[in-house]
Structure formats: structure tokens, C-alpha cells
Design an enzyme around this catalytic site. Structure first.
Site, PDB file in Angstrom:
ATOM      1  CE  LYS A 266      -8.038  19.655 -14.762  1.00  0.00           C
ATOM      2  NZ  LYS A 266      -9.464  19.923 -14.995  1.00  0.00           N
ATOM      3  NE  ARG A 340     -13.928  29.282 -12.179  1.00  0.00           N
ATOM      4  CZ  ARG A 340     -15.009  28.586 -12.465  1.00  0.00           C
ATOM      5  NH1 ARG A 340     -16.160  28.867 -11.889  1.00  0.00           N
ATOM      6  NH2 ARG A 340     -14.965  27.601 -13.349  1.00  0.00           N
TER       7      ARG A 340
HETATM    8  N1  BES Z   1      -8.205  23.903 -17.153  1.00  0.00           N
HETATM    9  C1  BES Z   1      -9.515  23.457 -16.873  1.00  0.00           C
HETATM   10  C2  BES Z   1     -10.463  23.570 -18.057  1.00  0.00           C
HETATM   11  C3  BES Z   1     -10.142  22.746 -19.274  1.00  0.00           C
HETATM   12  C4  BES Z   1     -10.779  21.536 -19.475  1.00  0.00           C
HETATM   13  C5  BES Z   1      -9.277  23.213 -20.222  1.00  0.00           C
HETATM   14  C6  BES Z   1     -10.511  20.804 -20.624  1.00  0.00           C
HETATM   15  C7  BES Z   1      -9.006  22.477 -21.371  1.00  0.00           C
HETATM   16  C8  BES Z   1      -9.628  21.275 -21.565  1.00  0.00           C
HETATM   17  C9  BES Z   1     -10.107  24.254 -15.708  1.00  0.00           C
HETATM   18  O1  BES Z   1      -9.201  24.720 -14.789  1.00  0.00           O
HETATM   19  C10 BES Z   1     -11.039  23.349 -14.983  1.00  0.00           C
HETATM   20  O2  BES Z   1     -10.575  22.417 -14.428  1.00  0.00           O
HETATM   21  N2  BES Z   1     -12.319  23.660 -15.025  1.00  0.00           N
HETATM   22  C11 BES Z   1     -13.301  22.872 -14.377  1.00  0.00           C
HETATM   23  C12 BES Z   1     -14.238  23.797 -13.676  1.00  0.00           C
HETATM   24  C13 BES Z   1     -15.138  23.113 -12.701  1.00  0.00           C
HETATM   25  C14 BES Z   1     -14.343  22.548 -11.554  1.00  0.00           C
HETATM   26  C15 BES Z   1     -16.151  24.119 -12.190  1.00  0.00           C
HETATM   27  C16 BES Z   1     -14.013  22.065 -15.451  1.00  0.00           C
HETATM   28  O3  BES Z   1     -14.153  22.551 -16.579  1.00  0.00           O
HETATM   29  O4  BES Z   1     -14.360  20.933 -15.172  1.00  0.00           O
HETATM   30 MN    MN Z   2      -8.785  23.295 -13.262  1.00  0.00          MN
END
Ligand code: BES
Ligand code: MN
Ligand code: ZN
Length: 488
Positions: A266, A340
Site C-alpha cells: 500500500k 477475502r
Molecule cells: N483492508 C483493506 C480495505 C480497507 C481500506 C479497509 C480502507 C479500511 C479502509 C483491504 O484489505 C484492501 O486492501 N482492499 C483492497 C482491495 C483491492 C486490492 C482489490 C482495496 O480496497 O483497495
Molecule cells: Mn488489503
């Protein structure tokens, strides 16, 4: 945690001295003992009109021996819902300051709701503010704290109801604590230890380690875990409060104690918030606490998948293919879509092991749910209309609102891939839905709801009953769902 107010219930004789709070609508009919010239004039001068949530404080009100009279407006008494009473309690708590205050609330149910709101409102996560660091807080700590006495028609009934109601509040605060706790303190192992503490309340708690999950062939969860030095855990909390042969209801939580994204790292800005990526697991743990504390007459199982998503030399790579416990294979195209993967194995395990009446999973699953619904509603995805309706209804009571989103074959197709049974990301659009479609591939015909709480579990803004970063979202909602529909 900072000191919480002490709550007591007593009969509704007005105190002769000290601080007294009363609630009033626009009619301003105060108890006889208070309604004197002086008090009425003070209310007049303060332009107090009884509007909802507006308050005024009268110091040394003439005609009384009180130190302080606080009057909180209720607005139209006919319009009030249970949540309003929690909010009134929260509001009062935040304005009355330290020391002892009596609060006149004749209706017992309303008094208990106010007490819940007051304690929730007082919650602070200040465990790491040391003496030398936080001067302001020191001063507060040296004081006596708040002591609230609710003056009510039936204090005995109120005390009895408070035993259950305070258990729910404790569950919410446990969830908040877990979410607020930093990831160096709350590793999967430490989280499991906290879950284990529910044995004190009569829960059976089993903790699986990596080798157990390897044996169970939880390749999806274990694929995420391998990027971290902190080994994974799965905690299974059981509460047996129902009929012996009654199938349990099940709650499953995403417990990513920190989400760096893994090799699909990230960006840096705001990454600290990912210490809250276990909000689903926190809600499940808080719920189990609440249900056990109030001895709910239901059989309930809570399962939390606990891992840390880190980019180690041994971390999984984009392009890797893993085999989940269900036997379905997954092509990992983005290691940041890890929640997931954890849930796939937790959901499958739950079905195999418990054959539950239904499964509800909670997860801070996608940033996309924030785009769709903001912080106002959690996304609800389900294969069962009745269960969805029950959750919607419970959410209207506790003001933890849910909004149903679609699941269809066309969306499901978006996670097909030629290399495996599915991939762990969809395309550019409908990110929350493709994540939910992924989960649905692991629930079979079990009635199921997925709640995407990425927008509501943390940083969702403060309210009358919460000023902390973590909200504890879901504990009261699910406790209500159980109380209203699944207790014998
Ligand atoms: N934990 C994150 C989602 C999240 C984002 C929670 C902001 C709380 C606040 C999740 O694991 C994630 O990173 N999701 C990605 C999915 C994508 C890679 C398909 C996302 O939301 O960008
Ligand atoms: Mn994630
Ligand atoms: Zn995540």
C-alpha cells in the site's frame, strides 16, 4: 482505558443538594420541587426551549439547595426511539464534568439506556498517555471521576436490567479497545489471548495455530500469513446458552492485525489506519463478550481469522496460486486483497465444523465500500432476504445502519480466471461486490450475510456515544439481532 463513570440506580426522590440533571420537552414541566420562580426565570434567560439534545446548566438555582441543575431537552417526547436515550446519556456524560450527579429518569428502560450511552460516551483510549506526556489528562485522573445516579421508578428492575445492558456496553468497549490497540501490541497471538479470556464468562474458546491450519489445509489464510513473522491464529469462541440440540448461529470476523498490502504494498499515507483491519474480528469478539455476559439464550459461535499481512522474503507473490480449505484454487493477483482469503477458509471451516443456522461475517474488506456508502452505512451482501431484513431492522434500532448491495452471476463472473478456479480481485469497478462474490463461493447454501465495515469500524466520526477512533460498530447491532430473533 480512562476511568469510566460509576453507575447506580436509586428511587426517584429528588436529592436535596448536589448536582441534578432532568430532561424536559418544550412544556418545561419540571418536578414540583424544582419549579420555582428562580428556576423558571433562569431557564427563560437561557432561552431553554426543550429542543432535542440542547442543554442548559443553572448554578445554585434559587428556590433549591442544589449546586447545579442541568436541564437536557428531549424535543417531542412522542418521536423518541431507544437510541435517543443512549444519546441523551452520552450527551449528559460529556457536559456534566467530574463528581456526583443525580439524573431523574422515571422510566426504567430509558434510565438503563441512558446509562449505556453515558458509559459509551466516556470511553477513551488513553492507555499510552503517560504521566509526563499528557499533563491535561493527569489533572483529570487525579479527580474523583464521574458518579451517576439514575433516579427511577423501579431501581430494582433497573439494576437487574443493567446487568445485561452493561455487558453489551463492555462488549462494545472491548471491540473498540481491540481496534484502537496498535499492531505491535495486538499481534494475532495477542488477539487470540484476549479472545481466550472469554472463558471467564463461560465461553469455550479454542485457538488454532499455524500447524493446525496447515493440517486443515487452510491454504488461503496461510498464504497471507507467510509474509509475517507474527504467526497466525484462528480463535473459535462458543457460547452455549440455547437448547442442547439447537444448531448454532455463527459470526465470522476478518482479523488482519495489520495490512501493509503485502508485496502489493500500500502507499504510505494513512497506512497506520490499517491497524484497524481487524475490526470485523473485534466486533465478533465484542459480540461474544456481550452475549456471554448477558447469558443470551442462544447457541452462538464466533470465529476470527487472525493474520498479519506483511511483505517478507517468504511472502506470497502476485501470480501465486493457493488451494483453500474448500479445495477451490485461487490465483492471487493482488496480495492486498487478503481479507477475502482469510475469510474463505474461516467461512468454510465454520460450515464444516458447525453446520450453523446462518453465518454473518464482518470485515473491513474494501476501500470501495467507502466510495459507495461513505461512513453512514455498512455494505450488506447476502443470499438470504429474511436475514437481511432482520439485520436492517436491528440496525434501525441501534443506528448501526446497513445498506443492501447486489450479488449476481454477472458480477461473479468477474473473478473467473483461466489459471485457477478464481482470482482474488475483480476488475476496476464494483470492488466491494466482487469481493463479496468471492466470499459467496465459500458459503454454499448456508444462509449468509457479509457486512463490509471498512467505512464504519474506525474513523467514522464521533457521535453522542463515541468519541474514539474505533467505534465498536456491529456489537450492538448483532446483539440486537440475536435478542430479537434467535433467543428461546
Ligand atoms: N483492508 C483493506 C480495505 C480497507 C481500506 C479497509 C480502507 C479500511 C479502509 C483491504 O484489505 C484492501 O486492501 N482492499 C483492497 C482491495 C483491492 C486490492 C482489490 C482495496 O480496497 O483497495
Ligand atoms: Mn488489503
Ligand atoms: Zn485488509
Amino acid at each position: 482505558m480512562s476511568r469510566l463513570p460509576t453507575i447506580t440506580f436509586a428511587s426517584n426522590d429528588l436529592p436535596e443538594e448536589g448536582n441534578l440533571a432532568v430532561l424536559s420537552d418544550k412544556s418545561l414541566t419540571l418536578p414540583d420541587a424544582l419549579a420555582g420562580e428562580g428556576v423558571n426565570r433562569a431557564l427563560d434567560v437561557a432561552k431553554f426551549e426543550g429542543s432535542k439534545g440542547k442543554s442548559t446548566q443553572i448554578l445554585c438555582p434559587a428556590d433549591t439547595a442544589l449546586d447545579k441543575l442541568i436541564v437536557l431537552g428531549t424535543g417531542d417526547l412522542n418521536d423518541l426511539e431507544e437510541q435517543d436515550w443512549l444519546n441523551f446519556g452520552g450527551k449528559l456524560q460529556s457536559i456534566i464534568g467530574e463528581g456526583e450527579t443525580s439524573i431523574l429518569v422515571p422510566d426504567t428502560h430509558q434510565a438503563v439506556a441512558m446509562a449505556q450511552g453515558a458509559v459509551l460516551s466516556a470511553y477513551k483510549f488513553d492507555r499510552y498517555k503517560t504521566k509526563s506526556g499528557g499533563k491535561k489528562d493527569d489533572k483529570k485522573k487525579s479527580k474523583e471521576g464521574q458518579s451517576l445516579t439514575f433516579l427511577t421508578d423501579d431501581p430494582k428492575a433497573a439494576k437487574k436490567a443493567w446487568e445485561a445492558a452493561s455487558g453489551i456496553v463492555d462488549g462494545v468497549m472491548l471491540a473498540r479497545d481491540l481496534v484502537n490497540e496498535p499492531a505491535n501490541v495486538l499481534t494475532p497471538k495477542d488477539f487470540a489471548k484476549r479472545a481466550k479470556k472469554l472463558t471467564k464468562l463461560g465461553c469455550k474458546v479454542t485457538v488454532l495455530h499455524g500447524k493446525d491450519m496447515d493440517k486443515l489445509k487452510m491454504g488461503a489464510l496461510m498464504g497471507v500469513a507467510r509474509g509475517s513473522r507474527n504467526p497466525p491464529r484462528m480463535a473459535i469462541m462458543e457460547w452455549h446458552g440455547g437448547e442442547k440440540d439447537d444448531k448454532p448461529i455463527a459470526f465470522i470476523g476478518k482479523g488482519v492485525t495489520f495490512d501493509t498490502g503485502g508485496i502489493s504494498l500500500k502507499p504510505g499515507a494513512g497506512m497506520g489506519d490499517m491497524k484497524g483491519d481487524m475490526g470485523g474480528a473485534a466486533a465478533v469478539t465484542g459480540l461474544m463478550h456481550a452475549l456471554a455476559a448477558r447469558k443470551a439464550k442462544a447457541n452462538v459461535v464466533g470465529i476470527i481469522g487472525l493474520v498479519e499481512n506483511m511483505p517478507d522474503g517468504d511472502a506470497q507473490r502476485p501470480g501465486d496460486i493457493v488451494t483453500s480449505m474448500s479445495g477451490q484454487t485461487i490465483e492471487i493477483l493482488n496480495t492486498d486483497a487478503e481479507g477475502r482469503l482469510v475469510l474463505a477458509d474461516a467461512l468454510h471451516y465454520c460450515r464444516e465444523e458447525f453446520d450453523p443456522k446462518f453465518m454473518i461475517n464482518l470485515a473491513t474488506l474494501t476501500g470501495a465500500i467507502l466510495v459507495a456508502l461513505g461512513k453512514e452505512h455498512a455494505g450488506l451482501f447476502s443470499n438470504d432476504d429474511d436475514l437481511s431484513e432482520q439485520l436492517s431492522a436491528a440496525g434501525k434500532v441501534t443506528h448501526e445502519k446497513v445498506w443492501r448491495m447486489p450479488l449476481t452471476k454477472a458480477y461473479d463472473k468477474l473473478i473467473d480466471t483461466k489459471n485457477a478456479d478464481m482470482k482474488n480481485i475483480g476488475g476496476r469497478y464494483a470492488g466491494s461486490i466482487t469481493a463479496a462474490q468471492f466470499l459467496q463461493r465459500y458459503v454454499g447454501d448456508t444462509p449468509w450475510v457479509h457486512l463490509d465495515i471498512a467505512g464504519t469500524a474506525m474513523d467514522s466520526g464521533s457521535s453522542d456515544i463515541n468519541s474514539s477512533w474505533a467505534s465498536g460498530w456491529g456489537v450492538r447491532l448483532l446483539d440486537r439481532l440475536v435478542a430479537d430473533n434467535y433467543e428461546s
